[in-house]
Design a protein around this motif. Structure first.
Motif, short mmCIF file in Angstrom:
data_model
loop_
_atom_site.label_atom_id
_atom_site.label_comp_id
_atom_site.label_asym_id
_atom_site.label_seq_id
_atom_site.Cartn_x
_atom_site.Cartn_y
_atom_site.Cartn_z
N GLU A 231 47.14 33.72 30.71
CA GLU A 231 47.82 33.99 29.43
C GLU A 231 47.99 32.71 28.63
N GLY A 232 48.20 31.58 29.32
CA GLY A 232 48.30 30.29 28.64
C GLY A 232 46.98 29.87 28.01
N LEU B 104 37.32 36.00 28.65
CA LEU B 104 38.07 35.21 29.62
C LEU B 104 37.64 35.66 31.00
N TRP B 105 37.22 34.73 31.82
CA TRP B 105 36.67 35.05 33.14
C TRP B 105 37.62 34.63 34.24
N LEU B 106 37.73 35.46 35.24
CA LEU B 106 38.47 35.13 36.46
C LEU B 106 37.46 34.90 37.57
N ASP B 107 37.53 33.75 38.22
CA ASP B 107 36.66 33.49 39.36
C ASP B 107 37.31 34.08 40.61
N TRP C 234 42.12 42.62 45.16
CA TRP C 234 42.84 42.06 44.02
C TRP C 234 44.12 41.42 44.52
N ASP C 235 44.40 40.20 44.05
CA ASP C 235 45.63 39.50 44.41
C ASP C 235 46.73 39.92 43.43
N GLY C 236 47.48 40.94 43.83
CA GLY C 236 48.53 41.48 42.98
C GLY C 236 49.72 40.55 42.82
N ALA C 237 49.89 39.59 43.70
CA ALA C 237 50.98 38.63 43.55
C ALA C 237 50.67 37.63 42.43
N ALA C 238 49.44 37.14 42.40
CA ALA C 238 49.05 36.16 41.39
C ALA C 238 48.70 36.80 40.05
N PHE C 239 48.15 38.01 40.10
CA PHE C 239 47.73 38.72 38.89
C PHE C 239 48.31 40.14 38.96
N PRO C 240 49.62 40.27 38.68
CA PRO C 240 50.29 41.55 38.92
C PRO C 240 49.92 42.68 37.95
N ASP C 241 49.37 42.35 36.80
CA ASP C 241 49.12 43.40 35.81
C ASP C 241 47.74 43.23 35.15
N PRO C 242 46.66 43.53 35.88
CA PRO C 242 45.33 43.33 35.28
C PRO C 242 45.09 44.21 34.05
N ARG C 243 45.56 45.43 34.10
CA ARG C 243 45.37 46.29 32.91
C ARG C 243 46.13 45.73 31.71
N ALA D 299 46.25 43.13 26.50
CA ALA D 299 46.85 42.11 25.62
C ALA D 299 45.79 41.34 24.83
N ILE D 300 44.62 41.13 25.42
CA ILE D 300 43.60 40.34 24.73
C ILE D 300 42.61 41.19 23.94
N GLU D 301 42.52 42.48 24.26
CA GLU D 301 41.53 43.33 23.59
C GLU D 301 41.72 43.44 22.08
N PRO D 302 42.96 43.54 21.56
CA PRO D 302 43.11 43.61 20.10
C PRO D 302 42.57 42.37 19.37
#
Length: 126
Positions: free
Chosen positions: A38-39, A54-57, A69-78, A83-86
């Motif tokens: 997000e930053g 934006l790519w996630l390795d 999927w690491d839900g602790a580090a990335f809790p809300d992928p959707r 947030a970035i699609e608009p």
């Protein structure tokens, strides 16, 4: 050129890639959390940088195990994607063509048990 035309006539022509995929992308190893991603997105806005993807390795995966999927580090992928699609941006999670060799990793264990993994050639003796 004629060979390419003939091949296209025989098999069909490939579709054009989506327009966003031809734009500016930000990808680097070690984006380790949703706030960090997000930053990066916010900095692109603040600095006026063009950004289409934006790519996630591998850090988005649990213990570097693809197809998890690491839900602790990335809790809300959707939510991240929404947030970035608009802004015309897309979120891409990399999935490299390998599996972490860990017997407790279900996907690896299933592939190993089914003999689906690449193996060295049998020795030829002598």
């Amino acid at each position: 050129e004629d060979v390419v035309r003939q091949l296209g006539a025989l098999t069909g022509t490939p579709p054009l890639p989506p327009l966003w995929s031809l734009g500016y992308h930000q990808s680097h190893w070690n984006v380790k959390s949703q706030p960090q991603l997000e930053g990066i997105d916010a900095n692109a806005d603040r600095l006026g940088w063009p950004l289409d993807g934006l790519w996630l390795d591998i850090e988005h995966a649990q213990a570097k195990r693809y197809f998890t999927w690491d839900g602790a580090a990335f809790p809300d992928p959707r939510g991240m994607a929404a947030a970035i699609e608009p802004k015309g941006r897309r979120l891409v999670a990399i999935a490299d063509p390998h599996l972490r060799a860990a017997p407790e990793y279900d996907i690896y264990a299933a592939a190993a048990n089914a003999s689906l993994l690449v193996r060295p050639p049998p020795s030829r003796g002598g």
